[in-house]
Write a protein that holds these residues in place. Structure first.
Motif, PDB file in Angstrom:
ATOM      1  N   GLY A  27       4.732   1.528   4.069  1.00 34.91           N
ATOM      2  CA  GLY A  27       3.503   0.835   4.447  1.00 34.91           C
ATOM      3  C   GLY A  27       3.722  -0.379   5.327  1.00 34.91           C
ATOM      4  N   PHE A  28       4.915  -0.542   5.869  1.00 34.87           N
ATOM      5  CA  PHE A  28       5.216  -1.722   6.676  1.00 34.87           C
ATOM      6  C   PHE A  28       4.358  -1.826   7.937  1.00 34.87           C
ATOM      7  N   ASP A  29       3.807  -0.726   8.402  1.00 30.73           N
ATOM      8  CA  ASP A  29       2.991  -0.772   9.609  1.00 30.73           C
ATOM      9  C   ASP A  29       1.526  -1.096   9.316  1.00 30.73           C
ATOM     10  N   ARG A  30       1.176  -1.234   8.061  1.00 32.00           N
ATOM     11  CA  ARG A  30      -0.211  -1.567   7.705  1.00 32.00           C
ATOM     12  C   ARG A  30      -0.547  -2.980   8.191  1.00 32.00           C
ATOM     13  N   ILE A  31      -1.813  -3.166   8.506  1.00 37.72           N
ATOM     14  CA  ILE A  31      -2.287  -4.434   9.058  1.00 37.72           C
ATOM     15  C   ILE A  31      -2.943  -5.281   7.972  1.00 37.72           C
ATOM     16  N   ILE A  32      -2.592  -6.568   7.961  1.00 43.01           N
ATOM     17  CA  ILE A  32      -3.230  -7.554   7.079  1.00 43.01           C
ATOM     18  C   ILE A  32      -4.210  -8.322   7.950  1.00 43.01           C
ATOM     19  N   VAL A  48     -16.004  -1.835  -8.492  1.00 41.51           N
ATOM     20  CA  VAL A  48     -15.427  -1.973  -7.155  1.00 41.51           C
ATOM     21  C   VAL A  48     -16.472  -2.340  -6.098  1.00 41.51           C
ATOM     22  N   ASP A  49     -17.671  -2.722  -6.533  1.00 41.61           N
ATOM     23  CA  ASP A  49     -18.743  -3.030  -5.584  1.00 41.61           C
ATOM     24  C   ASP A  49     -18.390  -4.177  -4.637  1.00 41.61           C
ATOM     25  N   VAL A  50     -17.624  -5.123  -5.090  1.00 40.31           N
ATOM     26  CA  VAL A  50     -17.241  -6.268  -4.254  1.00 40.31           C
ATOM     27  C   VAL A  50     -15.717  -6.396  -4.143  1.00 40.31           C
ATOM     28  N   PHE A  51     -15.033  -5.302  -4.265  1.00 31.93           N
ATOM     29  CA  PHE A  51     -13.571  -5.280  -4.209  1.00 31.93           C
ATOM     30  C   PHE A  51     -13.098  -5.595  -2.787  1.00 31.93           C
ATOM     31  N   THR A  52     -12.389  -6.680  -2.631  1.00 34.08           N
ATOM     32  CA  THR A  52     -11.900  -7.083  -1.308  1.00 34.08           C
ATOM     33  C   THR A  52     -10.539  -6.430  -1.058  1.00 34.08           C
ATOM     34  N   HIS A  53     -10.603  -5.151  -0.808  1.00 31.20           N
ATOM     35  CA  HIS A  53      -9.417  -4.304  -0.677  1.00 31.20           C
ATOM     36  C   HIS A  53      -8.610  -4.583   0.572  1.00 31.20           C
ATOM     37  N   GLN A  54      -9.202  -5.215   1.578  1.00 32.31           N
ATOM     38  CA  GLN A  54      -8.505  -5.442   2.831  1.00 32.31           C
ATOM     39  C   GLN A  54      -7.481  -6.581   2.740  1.00 32.31           C
ATOM     40  N   ARG A  55      -7.428  -7.233   1.590  1.00 31.30           N
ATOM     41  CA  ARG A  55      -6.490  -8.334   1.374  1.00 31.30           C
ATOM     42  C   ARG A  55      -5.231  -7.838   0.665  1.00 31.30           C
ATOM     43  N   ILE A  56      -4.192  -8.645   0.694  1.00 29.26           N
ATOM     44  CA  ILE A  56      -3.011  -8.367  -0.118  1.00 29.26           C
ATOM     45  C   ILE A  56      -3.452  -8.399  -1.572  1.00 29.26           C
ATOM     46  N   GLN A  57      -3.067  -7.391  -2.339  1.00 30.55           N
ATOM     47  CA  GLN A  57      -3.446  -7.294  -3.750  1.00 30.55           C
ATOM     48  C   GLN A  57      -2.337  -7.901  -4.605  1.00 30.55           C
ATOM     49  N   PRO A  88      -3.570  -3.316   2.294  1.00 26.94           N
ATOM     50  CA  PRO A  88      -2.338  -3.472   3.068  1.00 26.94           C
ATOM     51  C   PRO A  88      -1.065  -3.346   2.235  1.00 26.94           C
ATOM     52  N   CYS A  89      -1.010  -4.025   1.102  1.00 24.93           N
ATOM     53  CA  CYS A  89       0.182  -3.991   0.250  1.00 24.93           C
ATOM     54  C   CYS A  89      -0.160  -4.602  -1.103  1.00 24.93           C
ATOM     55  N   ILE A  90       0.806  -4.521  -2.007  1.00 27.78           N
ATOM     56  CA  ILE A  90       0.651  -5.044  -3.359  1.00 27.78           C
ATOM     57  C   ILE A  90       1.834  -5.953  -3.647  1.00 27.78           C
ATOM     58  N   VAL A  91       1.565  -7.081  -4.287  1.00 27.08           N
ATOM     59  CA  VAL A  91       2.625  -7.974  -4.742  1.00 27.08           C
ATOM     60  C   VAL A  91       2.508  -8.085  -6.257  1.00 27.08           C
ATOM     61  N   ASP A 107       3.087   5.193  -3.659  1.00 29.40           N
ATOM     62  CA  ASP A 107       3.931   6.051  -2.824  1.00 29.40           C
ATOM     63  C   ASP A 107       3.096   7.131  -2.132  1.00 29.40           C
ATOM     64  N   GLU A 108       2.188   7.746  -2.882  1.00 28.48           N
ATOM     65  CA  GLU A 108       1.314   8.782  -2.295  1.00 28.48           C
ATOM     66  C   GLU A 108       0.497   8.225  -1.135  1.00 28.48           C
ATOM     67  N   LYS A 109      -0.003   7.004  -1.314  1.00 29.28           N
ATOM     68  CA  LYS A 109      -0.880   6.384  -0.319  1.00 29.28           C
ATOM     69  C   LYS A 109      -0.109   5.604   0.752  1.00 29.28           C
ATOM     70  N   LYS A 110       1.218   5.585   0.634  1.00 25.45           N
ATOM     71  CA  LYS A 110       2.074   4.858   1.581  1.00 25.45           C
ATOM     72  C   LYS A 110       1.729   3.372   1.619  1.00 25.45           C
ATOM     73  N   ILE A 111       1.668   2.787   0.423  1.00 20.37           N
ATOM     74  CA  ILE A 111       1.408   1.363   0.285  1.00 20.37           C
ATOM     75  C   ILE A 111       2.644   0.732  -0.355  1.00 20.37           C
ATOM     76  N   THR A 112       3.189  -0.260   0.320  1.00 15.07           N
ATOM     77  CA  THR A 112       4.393  -0.925  -0.169  1.00 15.07           C
ATOM     78  C   THR A 112       4.054  -1.870  -1.318  1.00 15.07           C
ATOM     79  N   ILE A 113       4.912  -1.843  -2.331  1.00 18.46           N
ATOM     80  CA  ILE A 113       4.825  -2.780  -3.447  1.00 18.46           C
ATOM     81  C   ILE A 113       5.986  -3.754  -3.318  1.00 18.46           C
TER      82      ILE A 113
END
Length: 121
Positions: A27-32, A48-57, A88-91, A107-113
């Protein structure tokens, strides 16, 4: 904030934040797009009505404690609702070990942890 990649965040902060790539760098190519962080505790419960998914989780003790109350099947179901969104990613903080369901779906979604020794705050 200009848009930056997950890769840039990692390499510019890995020493200072003691980042470890926990699963992979697919997921290194994902945009923050936003500088703020999000703690997805409420989204994990299904709201999830107000889930700000576009941020680093940021997953800390609260999120992990909640997931620990769930059976593996329920945990996977909860995570699938959250992972319907493009993040973008998870910390994971406090040097915690993410549950296997989290790693599997990321891993399935190609999101780096990333994992860090630092606390959420």
């Amino acid at each position: 904030m200009n848009e930056i990649t997950v890769e840039t965040i990692y390499y510019e902060n890995k020493k200072r934040l003691k980042f470890e790539v926990y699963n992979n760098d697919n997921g290194f190519d994902r945009i923050i797009k936003e500088p703020e962080l999000n703690r997805p505790a409420l989204a994990l419960t299904g709201f999830v009505d107000v889930f700000t998914h576009q941020r680093i989780q940021l997953i800390g003790n609260t999120e992990l404690a909640y997931m620990d109350t769930l059976s593996p099947e329920a945990r996977k179901s909860s995570l699938r609702k959250v992972f319907k969104f493009d993040m973008p990613c998870i910390v994971v903080t406090d040097n915690n070990v993410p549950p296997p369901e989290l790693v599997e779906i990321a891993d399935e979604k190609k999101i780096t942890i990333f994992r860090t020794v630092f606390s959420t705050t």
